[in-house]
Design a protein around this motif. Sequence first.
Motif, PDB file in Angstrom:
ATOM      1  N   VAL A 258      -3.718  -5.941  -9.925  1.00 28.84           N
ATOM      2  CA  VAL A 258      -2.861  -7.058  -9.300  1.00 28.84           C
ATOM      3  C   VAL A 258      -2.392  -8.001 -10.419  1.00 28.84           C
ATOM      4  O   VAL A 258      -3.373  -8.103 -11.408  1.00 28.84           O
ATOM      5  N   LEU A 259      -1.394  -8.424 -10.730  1.00 28.14           N
ATOM      6  CA  LEU A 259      -0.901  -9.631 -11.520  1.00 28.14           C
ATOM      7  C   LEU A 259      -0.445 -10.598 -10.555  1.00 28.14           C
ATOM      8  O   LEU A 259       0.677 -10.387  -9.903  1.00 28.14           O
ATOM      9  N   VAL A 260      -0.633 -11.931 -10.754  1.00 26.65           N
ATOM     10  CA  VAL A 260      -0.031 -12.954 -10.122  1.00 26.65           C
ATOM     11  C   VAL A 260       0.472 -13.858 -11.033  1.00 26.65           C
ATOM     12  O   VAL A 260       0.044 -14.381 -12.118  1.00 26.65           O
ATOM     13  N   TYR A 261       1.822 -14.556 -10.558  1.00 24.57           N
ATOM     14  CA  TYR A 261       2.387 -15.215 -11.390  1.00 24.57           C
ATOM     15  C   TYR A 261       3.189 -16.363 -10.581  1.00 24.57           C
ATOM     16  O   TYR A 261       3.352 -16.155  -9.475  1.00 24.57           O
TER      17      TYR A 261
ATOM     18  N   VAL B 282       3.703 -15.456  -6.624  1.00 24.42           N
ATOM     19  CA  VAL B 282       4.312 -13.825  -6.428  1.00 24.42           C
ATOM     20  C   VAL B 282       3.017 -13.100  -6.999  1.00 24.42           C
ATOM     21  O   VAL B 282       2.562 -13.334  -7.974  1.00 24.42           O
ATOM     22  N   ALA B 283       3.301 -11.801  -6.491  1.00 20.78           N
ATOM     23  CA  ALA B 283       2.076 -10.725  -6.998  1.00 20.78           C
ATOM     24  C   ALA B 283       2.806  -9.466  -7.325  1.00 20.78           C
ATOM     25  O   ALA B 283       3.793  -9.151  -6.529  1.00 20.78           O
ATOM     26  N   LEU B 284       2.232  -8.876  -8.192  1.00 27.14           N
ATOM     27  CA  LEU B 284       2.762  -7.391  -8.761  1.00 27.14           C
ATOM     28  C   LEU B 284       1.512  -6.598  -8.089  1.00 27.14           C
ATOM     29  O   LEU B 284       0.416  -6.723  -8.777  1.00 27.14           O
ATOM     30  N   ILE B 285       1.607  -5.685  -7.497  1.00 32.13           N
ATOM     31  CA  ILE B 285       0.653  -4.867  -7.039  1.00 32.13           C
ATOM     32  C   ILE B 285       0.601  -3.291  -7.462  1.00 32.13           C
ATOM     33  O   ILE B 285       1.609  -2.809  -7.378  1.00 32.13           O
ATOM     34  N   VAL B 286      -0.545  -2.912  -7.813  1.00 30.78           N
ATOM     35  CA  VAL B 286      -0.835  -1.233  -8.101  1.00 30.78           C
ATOM     36  C   VAL B 286      -1.654  -0.925  -7.069  1.00 30.78           C
ATOM     37  O   VAL B 286      -2.943  -1.087  -7.126  1.00 30.78           O
ATOM     38  N   PRO B 287      -1.305  -0.263  -5.829  1.00 30.29           N
ATOM     39  CA  PRO B 287      -2.228   0.373  -5.036  1.00 30.29           C
ATOM     40  C   PRO B 287      -3.154   1.277  -5.588  1.00 30.29           C
ATOM     41  O   PRO B 287      -2.888   2.117  -6.606  1.00 30.29           O
ATOM     42  N   ARG B 288      -4.324   1.428  -4.909  1.00 27.23           N
ATOM     43  CA  ARG B 288      -5.197   2.502  -5.203  1.00 27.23           C
ATOM     44  C   ARG B 288      -5.108   3.859  -5.024  1.00 27.23           C
ATOM     45  O   ARG B 288      -5.316   4.887  -5.665  1.00 27.23           O
ATOM     46  N   SER B 289      -4.104   3.944  -4.036  1.00 25.84           N
ATOM     47  CA  SER B 289      -3.750   5.291  -3.663  1.00 25.84           C
ATOM     48  C   SER B 289      -2.018   5.377  -3.547  1.00 25.84           C
ATOM     49  O   SER B 289      -1.564   4.465  -3.228  1.00 25.84           O
ATOM     50  N   PRO B 290      -1.431   6.514  -4.136  1.00 27.35           N
ATOM     51  CA  PRO B 290      -0.006   6.615  -3.875  1.00 27.35           C
ATOM     52  C   PRO B 290       0.256   6.697  -2.595  1.00 27.35           C
ATOM     53  O   PRO B 290       1.360   6.397  -2.280  1.00 27.35           O
TER      54      PRO B 290
ATOM     55  N   LEU C 276      10.382 -10.033  -9.521  1.00 26.88           N
ATOM     56  CA  LEU C 276       9.465 -11.140  -9.221  1.00 26.88           C
ATOM     57  C   LEU C 276      10.242 -12.142  -8.625  1.00 26.88           C
ATOM     58  O   LEU C 276      10.008 -12.844  -7.621  1.00 26.88           O
ATOM     59  N   LEU C 277      11.006 -12.592  -9.340  1.00 23.68           N
ATOM     60  CA  LEU C 277      12.047 -13.808  -9.127  1.00 23.68           C
ATOM     61  C   LEU C 277      12.854 -13.576  -7.992  1.00 23.68           C
ATOM     62  O   LEU C 277      13.142 -14.599  -7.103  1.00 23.68           O
ATOM     63  N   GLY C 278      13.258 -12.242  -7.841  1.00 19.90           N
ATOM     64  CA  GLY C 278      13.933 -11.838  -6.627  1.00 19.90           C
ATOM     65  C   GLY C 278      13.573 -12.210  -5.554  1.00 19.90           C
ATOM     66  O   GLY C 278      14.150 -12.048  -4.305  1.00 19.90           O
ATOM     67  N   LEU C 279      11.982 -12.063  -5.406  1.00 17.90           N
ATOM     68  CA  LEU C 279      11.462 -12.355  -4.187  1.00 17.90           C
ATOM     69  C   LEU C 279      11.718 -13.763  -3.469  1.00 17.90           C
ATOM     70  O   LEU C 279      11.180 -13.869  -2.277  1.00 17.90           O
TER      71      LEU C 279
END
Length: 486
Positions: free
Chosen positions: A397-400, A408-416, A476-479
């Motif tokens: 996860v990256l938080v900005y 806002v956050a960018l998430i990589v889930p553990r499972s596809p 991210l800004l589009g959120l």
Amino acid sequence: MIAPETLWHSLERHAAERPNKSALSDEQGSISYADLPAEIQRRAEHLRAVGCRCVALALPNGREWLMWDLAILKAGLICVPIAPFFTRQQREHLLRSAGVDTVLGMADDSAELLAQGFAATSLGWQRAPMGAGIPAGTAKITFTSGTTGTPKGVCLSAEAMLQVADSLREACSPVDPQQHLILLPLAVLLDNLGAITALLNGASISVPTDTGLQGAQINPARLLTVLNQSQPHSLILVPQLLQGLLQAADAGAPLPRSLRFIAVGGGRVAPSLLERAARHGLPVFEGYGLSECASVVCLNRPGYNRPGSVGQPLPHVQIRLADDGEIMVRGTRALGYLGEPPLTVDEWPTGDIGKLEDGYLSILGRKKNQFITAYGRNVNPEWVEAEVAAHPAIAQVLVYGEALPVNVALIVPRSPAFRVTDIEEAIAQANSRLPDYARIGPWLTASEPFTPDNGLLTSNGRLRREQIIEHYLPALLGLLTEDIAL
């Protein structure tokens, strides 16, 4: 340096020259300049009589907050403001680490205080004086908004704070603001010193309890009501409050015509905001400061305003840029951090990268990962990311949140084969453990995991933040939709 006696002499002079003028007012009433010095003295004597040494202020904004703040200073005691946006854990850390023996306020938190050995008294909550590693000469310990879960206490002398306030008074003198409105929590050093500045100038201060600002939320209707009732000459805003005012003005809401000086600080101000403010005729002046330098360091001002910069250094400050562009400040500085050895450096390394042009300072970025939200709150993203990554559904996860109204956050889930509800649950659980300024709002999933192969992860597993943000920033800004802006 400005000695505390300068403030007391100023108040005595104002009492003689303008006795009937209101000094402090809120929804419950006001106190005049004629009555203010005696009231401060009475409270100071009471604090000394009951053996106070280190006093925490946890009152809501209002006359009482400022009168107790002034009385603590008059009595030569240590004041520890408690920000209303701190969590219980942060409050406990503050009270324990500062060795607070008296708490004014927190009536609804009796269990929390009883657990720390406080007992209810006629004054407030008290316990036996405690020892703490506080540098000699400390008058106020201001805790940062929390780059991590345990914010640092910055120890400031009365002389340093009054020097900044006097320089601010001088900077505002061309427009001589005589009606000052306080919108930010007084526990935030920026508007606390704004109040001292107004008192040095003999201005009337309006300090309403309900300003329309609640944590990270703004009630635009209430904010406009307060402004139009107060008709202030001066006020201090964080970028998000300015954004709220401008949205209201764009919608046709009337703004007070009385405004002469609006200082904006606590976070980066988008150039578009300054342009919109100018179109509405708002006298907005961007500034820059940090707690370790007793708040304001640079400020644009009437006759010396360069939009896009944070202005020129205040009269008591000297600035230079290190070889790597880091802004180095000489002048007023903190005595030290709570629990650490006193500071001995002559220059303060701000951690910010800047540019000096014709004496005007521009902020280019940060040396570290910490960002400042549009509400002026410092956030270390690793802290927030660790809370989210504690959930089994989250791999990365990256938080900005730099200059944004929400993080806002960018998430990589553990499972596809992740489920949206799992991600929402992870964020909700993390948010429940975080103060409002550090919580995550909108989020999206990354198109692929962060790896060394795609250049988004270092070989030892650290996020390459600049590369990730550069790649995903538009998304991210589009959120951020219009309704999130307030």
